[in-house]
Design a protein around this motif. Structure first.
Motif, PDB file in Angstrom:
ATOM      1  N   ASP A 187      -2.275  25.238  -7.665  1.00 18.17           N
ATOM      2  CA  ASP A 187      -2.703  25.544  -9.042  1.00 18.17           C
ATOM      3  C   ASP A 187      -3.525  26.824  -9.089  1.00 18.17           C
ATOM      4  O   ASP A 187      -3.337  27.672  -9.963  1.00 18.17           O
ATOM      5  CB  ASP A 187      -3.520  24.380  -9.617  1.00 18.17           C
ATOM      6  N   TRP A 231      -4.327  12.878  -0.623  1.00 18.47           N
ATOM      7  CA  TRP A 231      -3.296  13.701  -1.238  1.00 18.47           C
ATOM      8  C   TRP A 231      -2.759  14.745  -0.288  1.00 18.47           C
ATOM      9  O   TRP A 231      -3.289  15.823  -0.126  1.00 18.47           O
ATOM     10  CB  TRP A 231      -3.815  14.330  -2.530  1.00 18.47           C
ATOM     11  N   PRO A 287       3.917  25.256  -1.559  1.00 22.57           N
ATOM     12  CA  PRO A 287       4.934  24.334  -2.077  1.00 22.57           C
ATOM     13  C   PRO A 287       6.200  25.100  -2.454  1.00 22.57           C
ATOM     14  O   PRO A 287       6.116  26.238  -2.933  1.00 22.57           O
ATOM     15  CB  PRO A 287       4.285  23.737  -3.327  1.00 22.57           C
ATOM     16  N   TYR A 323      -4.070  20.609  -1.116  1.00 27.00           N
ATOM     17  CA  TYR A 323      -2.791  21.308  -1.221  1.00 27.00           C
ATOM     18  C   TYR A 323      -2.415  21.619  -2.670  1.00 27.00           C
ATOM     19  O   TYR A 323      -2.016  22.732  -3.006  1.00 27.00           O
ATOM     20  CB  TYR A 323      -1.731  20.424  -0.578  1.00 27.00           C
ATOM     21  N   ASP A 324      -2.553  20.633  -3.527  1.00 21.55           N
ATOM     22  CA  ASP A 324      -2.112  20.825  -4.912  1.00 21.55           C
ATOM     23  C   ASP A 324      -3.073  21.680  -5.718  1.00 21.55           C
ATOM     24  O   ASP A 324      -2.650  22.488  -6.535  1.00 21.55           O
ATOM     25  CB  ASP A 324      -1.887  19.470  -5.572  1.00 21.55           C
ATOM     26  N   ASP A 325      -4.361  21.485  -5.465  1.00 21.87           N
ATOM     27  CA  ASP A 325      -5.331  22.356  -6.132  1.00 21.87           C
ATOM     28  C   ASP A 325      -5.089  23.804  -5.713  1.00 21.87           C
ATOM     29  O   ASP A 325      -5.221  24.730  -6.518  1.00 21.87           O
ATOM     30  CB  ASP A 325      -6.757  21.953  -5.770  1.00 21.87           C
ATOM     31  N   THR A 337       1.178  16.294   0.805  1.00 22.25           N
ATOM     32  CA  THR A 337       2.624  16.194   0.660  1.00 22.25           C
ATOM     33  C   THR A 337       3.197  15.845   2.023  1.00 22.25           C
ATOM     34  O   THR A 337       2.573  16.103   3.050  1.00 22.25           O
ATOM     35  CB  THR A 337       3.218  17.536   0.210  1.00 22.25           C
ATOM     36  N   ALA A 360      -1.491  17.406 -11.923  1.00 24.90           N
ATOM     37  CA  ALA A 360      -1.511  17.228 -10.473  1.00 24.90           C
ATOM     38  C   ALA A 360      -2.639  16.288 -10.082  1.00 24.90           C
ATOM     39  O   ALA A 360      -2.514  15.492  -9.156  1.00 24.90           O
ATOM     40  CB  ALA A 360      -1.679  18.578  -9.784  1.00 24.90           C
TER      41      ALA A 360
END
Lengths: 179, 255
Positions: A48, A103, B58, A43-45, A105, B103
């Protein structure tokens, strides 16, 4: 997608109209994030990569060729960024293995259905070339010709990769009992 | 197995076969139960793809993108605080990497100070997310002034574009870790930006950010906030495992 309107937005961006780019970001934020997520499984990658993809698109707007659809162009940027990210992961495998399982959310945990999670696991199991055509075909609804344009490969290669990718995914998902 | 029947099945799934090819496929399927099984599995696979719902990005992603590429606007109010456009390419891309690195640290769930955790080494994860201009004293909504032997400077809060922004301008005479605890139910870490070229990184682990300081450093940390009234961020300043100072910054979210 209204390509005339989109081209006008791009032209306005090229003249320095920041609001026009905001409209494009609003329009493509979700698809670009999802392309990145399905390529990366993180999700976070994905966030980015989506951010960098938009930044690169913004910076290179002067080089955008209006003969191509804007979404093809930005999908290509996002796919390339995601592949770069995957290559960086390969160079740091231990870090990658440590981070992937945990990882999520809270929002994603709620939304991530079992199907989505199993599908993603299977996707991450196939080679990047195969994953890319699956993502563009089945998650972004691109045609063979659009995938060919985005990846700069012949339509014949698109079909060949797509057929092989489906076969591989079918076998993997059959093992999980999903099919 | 002959490739032709498989090509026809894939073509059928993609809606790319002619009427003649469809008839050809039907004849092949009638004659081959194994082929029927393969077709059934591939159709189920295609249906499975359709059932997978796209994820929502997000909440702060759009703000992150627009903050990074914001075009020049009138420098009135908070808008002028955000990064000027165009920014140097290297800084912006470096910033994206830095944000990714931050992150990554988040993903590793690294927390605490002085725990000796191998993963706490964030060397190489430093970078610059973006440059920005301070809004000036008129934009400040609350601040902490520090004047200790080991560190001095200010931590100031601002609001803008739906973000709570901490402007941290501190100088330390020896390595000092700043540990900022926040209510993760009301604030979400969204990134950081530097005003100088010092190597730094911000570590976040859900309810806490940690920055290791040495010498002068000036940067901003961004949060998204759901709170309607005010939020508090508690700062602890730690050196050699000893807490030097603790102070809470109260940030009113309604002017």
């Amino acid at each position: 997608m209204d390509t005339d309107n989109e081209l006008e937005l791009v032209r306005r961006c090229q003249k320095g109209d920041g609001h026009a780019f905001e409209v494009l970001v609003g329009r493509y934020e979700k698809p670009i994030f999802n392309v990145a997520f399905r390529m990366l499984g993180n999700y976070d990658d994905a966030a980015d990569v989506a951010q960098v993809a938009f930044m690169k698109a913004f910076e290179n707007l002067a080089r955008y060729n209006p003969a191509y659809k804007f979404y093809s162009w930005i999908y290509r940027i996002a796919i390339n960024e995601a592949i770069d990210q995957l290559n960086r992961r390969k160079r740091n495998t231990e870090l990658d293995e440590a981070r992937l399982p945990d990882w999520h959310t809270p929002e994603q945990a709620v939304r991530d259905t079992q199907l989505s999670a199993v599908m993603q696991e299977a996707l991450m199991d196939v080679k990047t070339d195969y994953r890319t055509v699956i993502v563009l075909k089945h998650f972004m609804d691109c045609s063979y010709e659009e995938i060919s344009g985005i990846l700069d490969i012949p339509v014949k290669t698109v079909k060949s990769r797509l057929f092989t990718a489906r076969q591989l995914l079918k076998d993997r998902l059959a093992d999980t009992g999903l099919l | 197995m002959n490739e032709k029947p498989l090509e026809l099945i894939h073509g059928e799934i993609d809606g790319r076969i002619s009427a003649t090819e469809r008839e050809e496929l039907r004849a092949l399927l009638d004659a081959d139960p194994k082929l029927r099984e393969i077709r059934s599995e591939l159709q189920k696979l295609a249906e499975s793809f359709e059932k997978v719902q796209p994820l929502d990005p997000p909440a702060g992603l759009r703000a992150r993108i627009l903050t990074a590429i914001r075009p020049p606007e009138k420098p009135a109010g908070l808008a002028g605080w955000f990064p000027a456009w165009p920014m140097p390419t290297a800084l912006r891309y470096g910033g994206a990497v830095a944000f990714g690195a931050a992150a990554a640290v988040v993903a590793l769930q690294l927390g605490g100070v002085g725990q000796g955790t191998p993963g706490m080494d964030v060397t190489g994860l430093a970078g610059t997310m973006a440059r920005y201009q301070e809004p000036g004293p008129a934009g400040d909504i609350s601040a902490i002034q520090l004047n200790l032997n080991e560190l001095h400077g200010t931590i100031t809060s601002h609001l803008g574009e739906g973000l709570v922004i901490l402007d941290i301008d501190l100088t330390t005479t020896r390595p000092v870790a700043i540990v900022a605890d926040y209510d993760s139910g009301r604030l979400r870490f969204s990134g950081y930006a530097q005003t100088d070229d010092s190597a730094m990184s911000v570590t976040n682990n859900d309810h806490q950010i940690i920055v290791n300081h040495e010498g002068p450093q000036h940067y901003a940390v961004f949060f998204e906030g759901d709170a309607k009234d005010s939020v508090e961020i508690n700062f602890r300043f730690v050196a050699d495992g000893q807490q030097l100072h603790e102070e809470t910054l109260k940030i009113p979210l309604v002017n």
